[in-house]
Design a protein around this motif. Structure first.
Motif, short mmCIF file in Angstrom:
data_model
loop_
_atom_site.label_atom_id
_atom_site.label_comp_id
_atom_site.label_asym_id
_atom_site.label_seq_id
_atom_site.Cartn_x
_atom_site.Cartn_y
_atom_site.Cartn_z
N MET A 1 29.11 45.20 31.33
CA MET A 1 30.54 44.90 31.14
C MET A 1 31.42 46.00 31.74
O MET A 1 32.45 45.71 32.36
CB MET A 1 30.87 44.74 29.63
N GLY A 2 30.95 47.22 31.53
CA GLY A 2 31.70 48.36 32.08
C GLY A 2 31.87 48.20 33.59
O GLY A 2 32.96 48.41 34.15
N GLN A 3 30.77 47.81 34.25
CA GLN A 3 30.85 47.64 35.71
C GLN A 3 31.84 46.54 36.08
O GLN A 3 32.67 46.68 36.98
CB GLN A 3 29.47 47.28 36.26
N HIS A 4 31.78 45.43 35.33
CA HIS A 4 32.70 44.32 35.60
C HIS A 4 34.16 44.74 35.47
O HIS A 4 34.98 44.42 36.33
CB HIS A 4 32.43 43.16 34.60
N ILE A 5 34.37 45.43 34.35
CA ILE A 5 35.77 45.82 34.13
C ILE A 5 36.26 46.78 35.21
O ILE A 5 37.36 46.65 35.74
CB ILE A 5 35.96 46.45 32.73
N ASN A 6 35.40 47.73 35.56
CA ASN A 6 35.82 48.69 36.59
C ASN A 6 36.05 48.01 37.94
O ASN A 6 36.94 48.39 38.68
CB ASN A 6 34.77 49.81 36.73
N LEU A 7 35.22 47.01 38.20
CA LEU A 7 35.41 46.25 39.43
C LEU A 7 36.79 45.57 39.41
O LEU A 7 37.55 45.60 40.38
CB LEU A 7 34.31 45.19 39.54
N LEU A 8 37.06 44.96 38.27
CA LEU A 8 38.36 44.28 38.12
C LEU A 8 39.51 45.28 38.30
O LEU A 8 40.49 45.03 39.01
CB LEU A 8 38.45 43.62 36.73
N LYS A 9 39.31 46.45 37.67
CA LYS A 9 40.36 47.46 37.75
C LYS A 9 40.63 47.84 39.23
O LYS A 9 41.77 47.93 39.68
CB LYS A 9 39.92 48.70 36.97
N LYS A 10 39.53 48.01 39.94
CA LYS A 10 39.66 48.39 41.35
C LYS A 10 40.37 47.29 42.14
O LYS A 10 41.26 47.55 42.96
CB LYS A 10 38.25 48.67 41.91
N GLN A 11 39.97 46.03 41.83
CA GLN A 11 40.59 44.91 42.52
C GLN A 11 42.10 44.86 42.27
O GLN A 11 42.90 44.66 43.18
CB GLN A 11 40.00 43.59 42.01
N VAL A 12 42.43 45.04 41.00
CA VAL A 12 43.85 45.00 40.64
C VAL A 12 44.61 46.11 41.38
O VAL A 12 45.67 45.88 41.97
CB VAL A 12 44.02 45.15 39.11
N GLU A 13 44.04 47.32 41.39
CA GLU A 13 44.69 48.44 42.08
C GLU A 13 44.90 48.13 43.56
O GLU A 13 46.00 48.31 44.10
CB GLU A 13 43.85 49.72 41.94
N ASP A 14 43.81 47.65 44.20
CA ASP A 14 43.90 47.38 45.65
C ASP A 14 44.92 46.29 45.94
O ASP A 14 45.73 46.40 46.86
CB ASP A 14 42.53 46.97 46.19
N SER A 15 44.85 45.22 45.13
CA SER A 15 45.77 44.09 45.39
C SER A 15 47.21 44.54 45.24
O SER A 15 48.08 44.14 46.02
CB SER A 15 45.52 42.94 44.41
N ILE A 16 47.45 45.35 44.22
CA ILE A 16 48.83 45.80 44.02
C ILE A 16 49.30 46.66 45.19
O ILE A 16 50.38 46.46 45.74
CB ILE A 16 48.96 46.55 42.67
N ALA A 17 48.43 47.60 45.62
CA ALA A 17 48.79 48.46 46.76
C ALA A 17 49.09 47.60 47.98
O ALA A 17 50.07 47.82 48.71
CB ALA A 17 47.67 49.44 47.05
N HIS A 18 48.26 46.59 48.19
CA HIS A 18 48.42 45.72 49.34
C HIS A 18 49.76 44.97 49.27
O HIS A 18 50.50 44.88 50.24
CB HIS A 18 47.24 44.74 49.38
N GLN A 19 50.02 44.46 48.06
CA GLN A 19 51.26 43.70 47.87
C GLN A 19 52.50 44.59 48.11
O GLN A 19 53.47 44.15 48.72
CB GLN A 19 51.30 43.13 46.43
N VAL A 20 52.41 45.83 47.66
CA VAL A 20 53.54 46.76 47.85
C VAL A 20 53.82 46.94 49.35
O VAL A 20 54.96 46.87 49.81
CB VAL A 20 53.25 48.12 47.17
N GLU A 21 52.74 47.13 50.10
CA GLU A 21 52.88 47.29 51.55
C GLU A 21 53.55 46.07 52.18
O GLU A 21 54.46 46.17 53.00
CB GLU A 21 51.49 47.47 52.20
N LYS A 22 53.05 44.89 51.73
CA LYS A 22 53.53 43.64 52.30
C LYS A 22 55.04 43.49 52.06
O LYS A 22 55.81 43.16 52.98
CB LYS A 22 52.80 42.46 51.63
#
Ligand code: PHE
Length: 342
Positions: free
Chosen positions: A57-78
Motif C-alpha cells: 500500500m505504501g508503494q501505491h500511495i507513494n506512486l499516487l503522490k508522485k503522479q499528483v505532483e508531476d501532473s500538477i507541475a505539468h498543469q502549472v507549466e501549461k
C-alpha cells in the motif's frame, strides 16, 4: 485501501481537467498534497494497515503522490505558457515589413527658429537651459532688482495665481536660478514661454516666446554684447543685419538698451509693422546690474556680464514676414504648415 487509492486517483484526474487557471491548480495541490490533503491522509492511514499490506500500500500511495505532483507541475507549466500566449496575442501588432509612411506635419515656426538659435549659441559655448512657466515673485521680480511696490512692475501686466505665484512675464525670471546653478563664469541661453495680461492686436499677444541669454565673465563689456547680437542675427536672417542701440530702462541691467534691427519687411523704408520708422525693437539688453549678480551669488567686483531678452516671437515674424502675431498662436494649420525645417 487499494480501492480508496484508485478512487482518489480517478477523482484527482477529473478535477485536474477542471483546473484551468493557476489559482485552481494551487487549490488542488493543497487539497491533495497539503498537510490535510487527501494523499497525505492516506499516508497517515498506513499505520492502521496490517503489516503484510503496509509495504504494498505504501508503494501505491507513494506512486499516487508522485503522479499528483508531476501532473500538477505539468498543469502549472501549461497554464503559464497559455497565459503568455494570450498576452502576446493581445499585444499591439506591428508589421515590420510595411513601407514607412511619410510623416505629415511640420514644426511650428517658433520651434524652428528656437532650435536654430540654440544651435548658434551652443556653437559659441552657451549652454541651453529650460525653466518653468509658473514662478515666484522672488524669481520673476525681486531677484532681478524689482522690489515689491517698485513702479517697474507696472511695465509688465502680470497674471497672478491664487497661491501668490505667477505666470512668468519674462525669461529673466530664470536668471537668478541659473547664476546659482553655475556660478561665474557662465554662458547660457534659456528660451521660454511668457505671459502678460495684454489686449491682443496684430503685434501683441498675452502669450509669447522669449529667448534670454547671459554671459558672465571677467572683463565682459558692451562690445561683447554687440558682437554676440550681430552674429546671432546674421545667422538667423542669413545676411548682415543692421542694428542700433538706444538707451532703455530695465531695473536688472545698467546700462540698459533697446536693440533694434532695420525692418526686414519693408527694408527700412517704413511700413505699418515698424510703425513707419524703418526699425523694429527686437532685443532689450544691457550689462547685468550688480545687485542682480550679487543676488545670484556672483561677486560684481570680480565679474561683469551682459543679458539680453530676445523677442523670439517677434524675431519669427520678422524672419518669415508674418504680419499678424495671432497667426502664430491660432493653431491655424493653413498658416502654420507652410514652414518646413530646412
Ligand atoms: N526681461 C525684459 C523684458 O521682458 C527684457 C530684458 C532681458 C532686458 C534682459 C534686459 C536684459 O522686457
Amino acid at each position: 485501501m487499494k480501492e480508496k487509492i484508485e478512487a482518489l486517483q480517478k477523482r484527482f484526474e477529473a478535477e485536474l481537467q477542471e483546473a484551468k487557471n493557476s489559482e485552481m491548480v494551487e487549490k488542488l495541490r493543497v487539497a491533495y498534497l497539503g498537510k490535510k490533503g487527501s494523499v497525505t491522509e492516506l499516508l497517515k492511514g498506513l499505520k492502521d494497515v496490517s503489516a503484510e499490506q503496509k509495504k504494498e500500500m505504501g508503494q501505491h500511495i507513494n506512486l499516487l503522490k508522485k503522479q499528483v505532483e508531476d501532473s500538477i507541475a505539468h498543469q502549472v507549466e501549461k497554464i503559464k505558457s497559455a497565459e503568455q500566449e494570450l498576452l502576446i496575442a493581445s499585444a499591439e501588432q506591428y508589421d515590420v515589413t510595411l513601407p514607412v509612411q511619410e510623416a505629415e506635419g511640420s514644426y511650428h515656426p517658433i520651434t524652428i527658429v528656437q532650435r536654430q538659435l540654440e544651435e548658434v549659441f551652443a556653437s559659441m559655448g552657451f549652454t541651453i537651459e529650460d525653466y518653468r512657466e509658473i514662478v515666484t515673485d522672488y524669481q520673476c521680480f525681486e531677484a532681478v532688482n524689482i522690489p515689491k511696490d517698485h513702479p517697474a512692475r507696472d511695465m509688465q501686466d502680470t497674471f497672478w495665481l491664487d497661491n501668490g505665484q505667477l505666470l512668468k512675464t519674462h525669461t529673466s525670471a530664470a536668471q537668478n536660478a541659473i547664476m546659482k546653478k553655475y556660478g561665474a563664469p557662465l554662458r547660457a541661453v534659456f528660451p521660454g514661454r511668457c505671459f502678460r495680461n495684454e489686449a491682443t492686436d496684430a503685434s501683441h499677444e498675452n502669450t509669447f516666446f522669449q529667448m534670454e541669454g547671459m554671459m558672465i565673465d571677467k572683463n565682459i563689456s558692451i562690445s561683447n554684447l554687440i558682437y554676440f547680437m550681430k552674429t546671432m542675427l546674421s545667422e538667423v536672417f542669413e545676411r548682415e543685419v543692421d542694428v542700433r542701440l538706444r538707451p532703455g530702462f530695465f531695473p536688472f541691467v545698467e546700462p540698459g538698451f533697446e536693440l533694434d534691427i532695420s525692418c526686414l519687411i519693408c527694408g527700412g523704408e517704413g511700413c505699418p509693422t515698424c510703425k513707419h520708422s524703418g526699425w523694429v525693437e527686437l532685443c532689450p539688453c544691457g550689462m547685468i546690474h550688480p545687485n542682480v549678480l550679487r543676488e545670484g551669488g556672483i561677486d560684481p567686483e570680480e565679474y561683469t556680464g551682459f543679458a539680453f531678452g530676445l523677442g523670439l516671437t517677434r524675431l519669427v515674424m520678422m524672419k518669415y514676414g508674418v504680419k499678424d502675431i495671432r497667426d502664430l498662436n491660432s493653431g491655424n494649420l493653413k498658416a502654420l504648415s507652410q514652414f518646413k525645417h530646412e
